[in-house]
Design a protein around this motif. Structure first.
Motif, PDB file in Angstrom:
ATOM      1  N   ALA A 244      40.901  32.861  34.296  1.00 53.80           N
ATOM      2  CA  ALA A 244      41.615  34.127  34.159  1.00 53.80           C
ATOM      3  C   ALA A 244      40.716  35.181  33.514  1.00 53.80           C
ATOM      4  CB  ALA A 244      42.871  33.920  33.326  1.00 53.80           C
ATOM      5  N   ALA A 245      39.937  34.750  32.569  1.00 55.84           N
ATOM      6  CA  ALA A 245      39.071  35.712  31.896  1.00 55.84           C
ATOM      7  C   ALA A 245      37.994  36.205  32.844  1.00 55.84           C
ATOM      8  CB  ALA A 245      38.442  35.062  30.664  1.00 55.84           C
ATOM      9  N   THR A 246      37.440  35.274  33.614  1.00 55.22           N
ATOM     10  CA  THR A 246      36.464  35.688  34.619  1.00 55.22           C
ATOM     11  C   THR A 246      37.105  36.642  35.603  1.00 55.22           C
ATOM     12  OG1 THR A 246      35.672  33.423  34.441  1.00 55.22           O
ATOM     13  CG2 THR A 246      34.686  34.780  36.139  1.00 55.22           C
ATOM     14  N   GLY A 247      38.329  36.324  35.959  1.00 59.34           N
ATOM     15  CA  GLY A 247      39.070  37.179  36.884  1.00 59.34           C
ATOM     16  C   GLY A 247      39.284  38.563  36.294  1.00 59.34           C
ATOM     17  N   GLU A 248      39.542  38.603  35.002  1.00 60.61           N
ATOM     18  CA  GLU A 248      39.786  39.899  34.369  1.00 60.61           C
ATOM     19  C   GLU A 248      38.530  40.772  34.414  1.00 60.61           C
ATOM     20  OE1 GLU A 248      40.863  39.839  30.280  1.00 60.61           O
ATOM     21  OE2 GLU A 248      41.396  41.964  30.271  1.00 60.61           O
ATOM     22  N   SER A 249      37.386  40.165  34.122  1.00 59.28           N
ATOM     23  CA  SER A 249      36.189  41.006  34.170  1.00 59.28           C
ATOM     24  C   SER A 249      35.905  41.477  35.593  1.00 59.28           C
ATOM     25  CB  SER A 249      34.971  40.311  33.550  1.00 59.28           C
ATOM     26  OG  SER A 249      35.061  38.928  33.660  1.00 59.28           O
ATOM     27  N   LEU A 250      36.208  40.612  36.567  1.00 56.02           N
ATOM     28  CA  LEU A 250      36.084  41.048  37.962  1.00 56.02           C
ATOM     29  C   LEU A 250      37.022  42.212  38.240  1.00 56.02           C
ATOM     30  CD1 LEU A 250      36.026  37.845  40.184  1.00 56.02           C
ATOM     31  CD2 LEU A 250      34.452  39.779  40.338  1.00 56.02           C
ATOM     32  N   PHE A 251      38.255  42.075  37.734  1.00 56.93           N
ATOM     33  CA  PHE A 251      39.295  43.086  37.925  1.00 56.93           C
ATOM     34  C   PHE A 251      38.787  44.442  37.432  1.00 56.93           C
ATOM     35  CE2 PHE A 251      43.403  45.135  37.036  1.00 56.93           C
ATOM     36  CZ  PHE A 251      44.119  44.766  38.167  1.00 56.93           C
TER      37      PHE A 251
END
Lengths: 354, 565
Positions: A244-251
């Motif tokens: 999720a955190a990786t996803g957030e930075s992608l976001f």
């Protein structure tokens, strides 16, 4: 009478035990059910095939031609007998159908509470992402005694995830329509083979690996270690972060937040709390926001536009990889219920980092 | 030279092996000579022989691939062939055996030869179209062979997208074109048979006097006509997508890969019945004539063929239980598949019941019929495992499936084809095959077949996936058994090719009716004249009328009067 039945059962089973060496290890909760059904089917088949074979042999010997110009009496047929056979088979087959179908529903309907692991297939490897951040290739670590749901897709051709010891198999489809899922609950620590069961090209037979089933405590320890290893390991992975955190930075880096800001003037729907909800679409239909819907909306946003919004979002099909898509979805899921774990993983691992 | 010209016998002439027969002076084989007389023939019998030559070539080619596949699998490591080569070989084995051997086998060889004679006609309805279909078949074969020689095709015979449309190594378009073209020969053959059976039956040959072989091929023709266009457009779409990136099946261009599977199996499941319905028809003839008894429940067997042809179109989804098809759709397909197995089971029941109080011969054709019934039963019963969704999940795409469909296609269709070929060989060639060799090879085929494919059921449940070039060591024992069986099977299949060719010159001359069988084909000379009959037959007797109906025993309520006219 009772005694006879028991004796018959024992005899039947002693024949079926011949199959034992050819039954793969039972390492999931469903394996026993599948094997029981298999034994039943084998028993029925052996009985029916033996009946046909014995009758053929008996008739062949008893009614062999004794004189070259022999013409036997003719028998036309019997509607009564034919109907009896049809009715008998219909009842038998309906029974098989009911048992087989209910087993399928057990195998395929995903349970509500399950930890989720995301899988991407590509020529010729399986990539697994744990929500906690651990990522692995051709190796899948899972804890014993917990339901695991695999959310699967393919980056190129059709693959199929198959673990004989778990008795589960499901194709992994490329394309922007939907994820396929499969679930299991391992019952025995150990290492079990993973195969690709759908022909996928030159190295098809070497696509596969091992599922390692661990005690929950060992699994936690492994997750921590593997999570930090990911920091230095695979490309595109989060540096020791949860999915999720990786996803957030992608976001953030993809600029999603510009439009999906959540403000009333935003061009695009707010994403907070959206996962699991049902949304109204432009064309009047509704859609449940699940992994497949989110994936389609990222890769091909014009397919199902939420009512009240313009189809302004560009397609991200060739911009983000399947793994990154899964990371984005993992992030959006956490927005759904910021205070409680979203039904997957352990609370501390999944909740957003804020 | 015909022994009986108006063949209303209540008593079939028996075989007299000691009598030396003479061939008719002029028959279809020697009516004219030269390559033109064959390549431009419109005689359905000669066209049948042309097909026999073509498909025997493809059978040997497909068999060579099978041999190499089994050799490779004798050891777990991929040591004999490269992975790429192995993949091409199983693909070409499948394509050749399915589209260029099994589908044309019984209809195009035995059907072409026999249907006009069996119904008392001079030829098929459209003789020139019949010849055209053989050329079309060979044109398709040419493109397929081009794909093979040009480097081979590695998609699997199933051509699943997007592998075939984007990722495969090459030659997909020519191979697909080959199947596309060969499909038209199948359609034209089916069309010809339907019209022939409707329009050209001899006086007195009512529908319920037709031999069951004719019923079976009529049912088959329905599938050929309605199913084949679907595979044709599907493969055309794959070829075009590969060349022009159309985006029908390939998700990269917005297509749906599962759509391909629906279309493919919409034809390819019924295609199994194109292979097995004619086989059932042959077995009905063999069982009736080699036991000298009317088939038990003739009408049930006849209508079971039609039921299989029609309902066979509604079960394709059972190939897709793990393909991401909806659960409820799967449920319906599963139920229909179970239901569809009933007409097949009925046939097995009726053949077995026909043996009861028969006069059972042990000649080669009957041995193949016995083999067929046994192996088809096992193939059918294991089909139930695959129709049951919960079990299919584990065994689909494993060797269990391979074993199952080889029991149907080899144990069923091939055994029946061989049985039929031996049974009608005296009619085709005018000479007998050597009976001792015939029985011996039937036995070898049966033993070799079971040793090859039975272990594969166990292998499949143990989890070995299909189309694996190399495999884990724990599967070796069963694989070695299977490869050993395959070598025995190869010997058993090589024998008939050799002794049948030998017998064309050296076999004893056959009488018009060496089996003491009933049927119009046994009333004309062996081999028949070009126009089949010296004068048009008039049929006054029932199918398999070994004795008049009035003398027949009736079990239950079925009397001759109850049967539809």
């Amino acid at each position: 009478m009772k005694f006879e039945v028991r004796q018959f059962k024992r005899r039947a089973f002693s024949v079926l035990f011949l199959l034992q060496p050819f039954i793969p290890e039972q390492a999931s909760t469903v394996a026993g059910h599948v094997d029981r059904f298999y034994y039943f089917m084998v028993a029925i088949s052996v009985l029916l095939a033996a009946a046909v074979a014995l009758l053929e042999i008996y008739f062949a010997i008893k009614y062999r031609r004794r004189a070259p110009d022999e013409i036997p009496r003719q028998i036309l047929g019997s509607i009564k007998l034919e109907s009896l056979v049809v009715v008998f088979l219909f009842i038998l087959f309906t029974g098989m159908f009911v048992w087989g179908t209910s087993l399928y529903f057990t195998l395929y309907r995903p349970p509500r509470e399950a930890m989720e692991i995301y899988v991407v297939g590509k020529q010729w490897m399986f990539l697994f992402q744990h929500p906690e951040g651990a990522r692995e290739i051709n190796e899948l670590h899972v804890p014993v005694g917990r339901r695991v749901k695999l959310v699967m897709t393919s980056q190129d051709v059709i693959h199929s995830f198959f673990v004989p010891a778990f008795r589960v198999k499901s194709d992994m489809l490329p394309g922007r329509e939907r994820y396929t899922t499969v679930w299991f609950e391992a019952t025995k620590p150990g290492r079990y083979r993973i195969f690709c069961a759908e022909y996928c090209g030159t190295e098809h037979s070497s696509m596969g690996g091992w599922a390692t089933v661990m005690e929950p405590s060992e699994y936690q320890a492994w997750l921590t270690k593997a999570g930090s290893a990911a920091a230095t390991g695979m490309a595109g992975g989060g540096a020791g972060q949860t999915m999720a955190a990786t996803g957030e930075s992608l976001f953030q880096s993809l600029g999603c937040a510009n439009c999906h800001s959540g403000s009333a003037l935003a061009q695009c729907p707010a994403l907070t709390g959206i996962f699991g909800k049902t949304v109204k679409l432009q064309n009047g239909q509704t859609a449940t926001v699940d992994e497949s819907y989110l994936r389609e909306s990222i890769l091909n946003p014009k397919a199902k536009v939420v009512a009240g919004y313009e189809p302004v979002m560009p397609a991200y099909q060739n911009v983000v990889s399947e793994e990154q898509t899964q990371q984005l979805i993992a992030y959006i899921r956490t927005l759904a219920a910021p205070k409680t774990p979203s039904g997957s993983g352990s609370p501390e691992a999944v909740s957003p980092k804020k | 030279m015909q022994e009986i010209t108006t063949p209303n016998t209540h008593h079939a002439p028996a075989a007299h092996p000691s009598v030396i027969h003479k061939m008719p002076r002029v028959h279809y084989l020697n009516a004219n000579y030269g390559w033109r007389s064959w390549l431009f023939t419109v005689d359905h019998k000669r066209i049948g022989i042309l097909y026999l030559v073509s498909i025997t070539f493809y059978f040997v080619l497909g068999g060579i691939y099978a041999t190499l596949i089994r050799l490779e699998l004798a050891t777990p490591q991929g040591d004999l062939l490269k992975a790429e080569t192995y993949n091409k070989f199983f693909t070409q084995h499948g394509i050749i055996m399915v589209f260029f051997f099994l589908i044309p086998s019984i209809p195009a060889v035995l059907g072409n030869f026999l249907i006009p004679i069996m119904i008392g006609a001079r030829d098929v309805a459209f003789p020139k179209l019949n010849l055209a279909s053989w050329y079309i078949f060979n044109l398709g074969g040419f493109f397929m062979l081009y794909a093979v020689i040009n480097g081979g095709v590695d998609t699997g015979w199933t051509f699943y997208t997007p592998y075939s449309s984007q990722f495969a190594l090459g030659n997909v378009a020519p191979a697909a074109l080959g199947i596309f073209i060969a499909g038209f020969s199948s359609i034209l053959t089916g069309l010809n048979f339907i019209v022939t059976i409707h329009a050209m039956r001899a006086p007195g040959m009512t529908w319920f006097r037709l031999p069951l072989f004719v019923w079976a091929l009529y049912a088959t023709a329905i599938i050929q006509i309605l199913g084949t266009p679907v595979i044709a457009i599907t493969l055309a779409a794959v070829g075009l997508e590969r060349l022009l990136h159309l985006g029908i099946f390939d998700p990269a261009y917005g297509g749906d890969p599962v759509l391909f599977q629906h279309l493919f199996w919409f034809y390819s499941h019924p295609a199994v019945y194109i292979m097995v319905l004619p086989a059932m028809g042959v077995v009905s003839e063999l069982v009736a004539n080699m036991t000298r008894k009317r088939i038990f429940g003739y009408t049930f067997v006849a209508f079971a063929s039609i039921a299989i042809a029609v309902f066979g179109f509604m079960v394709w989804g059972h190939h897709m239980f793990v393909s991401g098809q909806g659960m409820y759709a799967g449920m319906i397909f599963s139920f229909l598949s179970f239901a569809l197995s009933i007409p097949s089971a009925i046939k097995v029941f009726n053949w077995t019941a026909t043996l009861y109080k028969g006069s059972i011969s042990y000649d080669t054709p009957m041995l193949y019929a016995f083999g067929f019934v046994g192996l088809f039963t096992i193939g059918g019963l294991t089909g139930l495992f695959l129709a049951a969704m919960g079990l299919d999940v584990h065994v689909t795409d494993t060797y269990f499936v391979i074993a199952h469909f080889h029991y149907i296609m080899v144990g069923g269709a091939l055994m029946a084809y061989l049985g039929g070929l031996h049974f009608w060989w005296p009619k085709l060639a005018g000479r007998m095959y050597p009976e001792g060799w015939g029985r011996l090879s039937a036995l070898i085929v049966f033993v070799g077949f079971n040793l090859t494919f039975f272990p594969q059921f166990l292998l499949g449940y143990a989890g070995m996936p299909r189309r694996y070039h190399a495999y884990p060591e724990e599967y070796q024992v069963l694989n070695v058994m299977s490869s050993a069986g395959a070598s025995i099977l190869a010997v058993g299949l090589a024998f008939p090719i050799i002794y049948l060719i030998w017998s064309m010159r050296y076999g004893p001359v056959a009488s018009a009716n060496p089996w003491g069988a009933i049927g119009l084909e046994w009333t004309t000379s062996s081999p028949p004249p070009t126009e089949n009959f010296d004068h048009s037959p008039v049929v006054t007797w029932e199918a398999y009328g070994f004795r008049p109906l009035e003398e027949s025993e009736v079990v239950g309520q079925m009397t001759p009067d109850d049967r539809p006219a």
